[in-house]
Design a protein around this motif. Sequence first.
Motif, mmCIF file in Angstrom:
data_model
loop_
_atom_site.group_PDB
_atom_site.id
_atom_site.type_symbol
_atom_site.label_atom_id
_atom_site.label_comp_id
_atom_site.label_asym_id
_atom_site.label_seq_id
_atom_site.Cartn_x
_atom_site.Cartn_y
_atom_site.Cartn_z
ATOM 1 N N UNK A 377 -0.126 1.441 3.864
ATOM 2 C CA UNK A 377 -1.007 2.611 3.797
ATOM 3 C C UNK A 377 -0.350 3.827 4.441
ATOM 4 N N UNK A 378 0.290 3.625 5.591
ATOM 5 C CA UNK A 378 0.918 4.754 6.276
ATOM 6 C C UNK A 378 2.185 5.213 5.565
ATOM 7 N N UNK A 379 2.908 4.299 4.928
ATOM 8 C CA UNK A 379 4.067 4.709 4.127
ATOM 9 C C UNK A 379 3.611 5.600 2.979
ATOM 10 N N UNK A 380 2.570 5.190 2.294
ATOM 11 C CA UNK A 380 2.041 6.001 1.196
ATOM 12 C C UNK A 380 1.516 7.345 1.694
ATOM 13 N N UNK A 381 0.795 7.310 2.810
ATOM 14 C CA UNK A 381 0.246 8.550 3.359
ATOM 15 C C UNK A 381 1.352 9.481 3.817
ATOM 16 N N UNK A 382 2.373 8.925 4.478
ATOM 17 C CA UNK A 382 3.464 9.754 4.966
ATOM 18 C C UNK A 382 4.283 10.364 3.842
#
Length: 467
Positions: A377-382
């Motif tokens: 999720x954080x990879x996608x958000x970043x």
Amino acid sequence: MSTESAQTSSRPDQSAAAVDLRTPGVATLFESGAESWARLDTYVLALAVVCALALYFWRLDVPNRYIYDEVYHAYTAAELAAGNGAAYRWDTSVPEEDKPLRVAYEWSHPAFAKLPMELGIKLFGDNSFGWRFASAIFGGLGIGIMYALGRTLFNRMIGLFGTALLLFDGMWFVQSRTAMNDVFLVCFLMLAYIAFYFYLSRTTRRWRFLWLTGIALGFAAATKWSSAYSIGLLGLVAGLREIKLTLFNPEIERSPKVVLGALGTLIGAWLIVPFVIYIGSYVQFFAMGNTLADWRELQWQMWWYHSNLKATHAWASRWWTWPLMIRPVWYFVDYQDQTIANVFTMGNPMIWWLFLPAIFLAGWHWIEGRFRSIGLALVLLGFLGQWLPWFFSPRISFAYHMLPSVPFGCLAIAYALGQLRQQRLLVGGYLALVLISFVYFYPIYAAVPISRDFTNQHYWLPTWRPS
């Protein structure tokens, strides 16, 4: 071995969801007693930083004159280091004797990045090494932060893969050797995402990590306004999570004290702390005799400048072209009779051209895992959160504006490599191609004089060629 330690020493062959349900990898950076961050990880992080610094400091003073936006950033930092308070002002111009250099005062970005640049200039002089010293330091530290980010979100192997990819990315290399503010920004954003992972991983004792996230985002905001993309998106996630935990979690007592505590923490961590850090970055501005009214006017001038910047540039590009590497940015050229020395800020094609497929895979696995993987999720958000908002930007834009997304794109590729763990020859072959590509493009990343014929061989796309 304790249960906690056994959970965190998992092999890379776990599913994405399982990986993210274990105790975070770098917990000892924030908590005493956590066993997951092994001594080996500390050695790996230190070695990565040392290798990066050696790579970035080699020939750091070349070219020995301003390149690209150093005519603004480096020149202004040198003037501030010399005590020239006019360099902070929007209503002043450079001295007549400096105008032939085509320089200008850079006041259109927040103040923080100029402070470490000034330190480098005071230590090593008003020269190319002094201007770029701080960028090289932060570029090297960023490689270590990258390992911590990958190790935290996933595991040691993915952290290693992601670190290797960022180390041999051309744009990160160039920006780590150029006196601009982009590398500073990305370092703080990566730290923010590490802290935010810990916040999302806990329901109790979670707020300390929200404060740490706010501190990192405060320094990011004090470096460049494009950090607002992550500030807004992470703030939205945090707000929704606090609503869920304080109003709809049956395990937590719903009382005015709990609700007000959550609200106060969000306001303090996301508004007050970043604002204090932001205005604190202007300590030199105020020390040079400027008032709070001057500061407010400066912020308005910055806003007006970026929202009304309609200028054209030969190397400008649209946001959707960046991961395709259609148009890099030409920073420097030195023509000689038999050779050419160039500096292009452009990614490593073996990395950048896999960003979108890797992000698609990460998104698919995140959905397939029923949205349980915090790391994905954080990879996608970043990646998407720092790239897609440029669609709405009214100002001219360049490929290097995608730099904040690059570490997350590298992690997406590293995650994909982790899924191919049984195909060692394939993974090793790909990493070898990344290294070969970096070495091949190194001359046009680092202003190494090469023949005209060899230079022309580096223009794989017509849009890479100077016209």
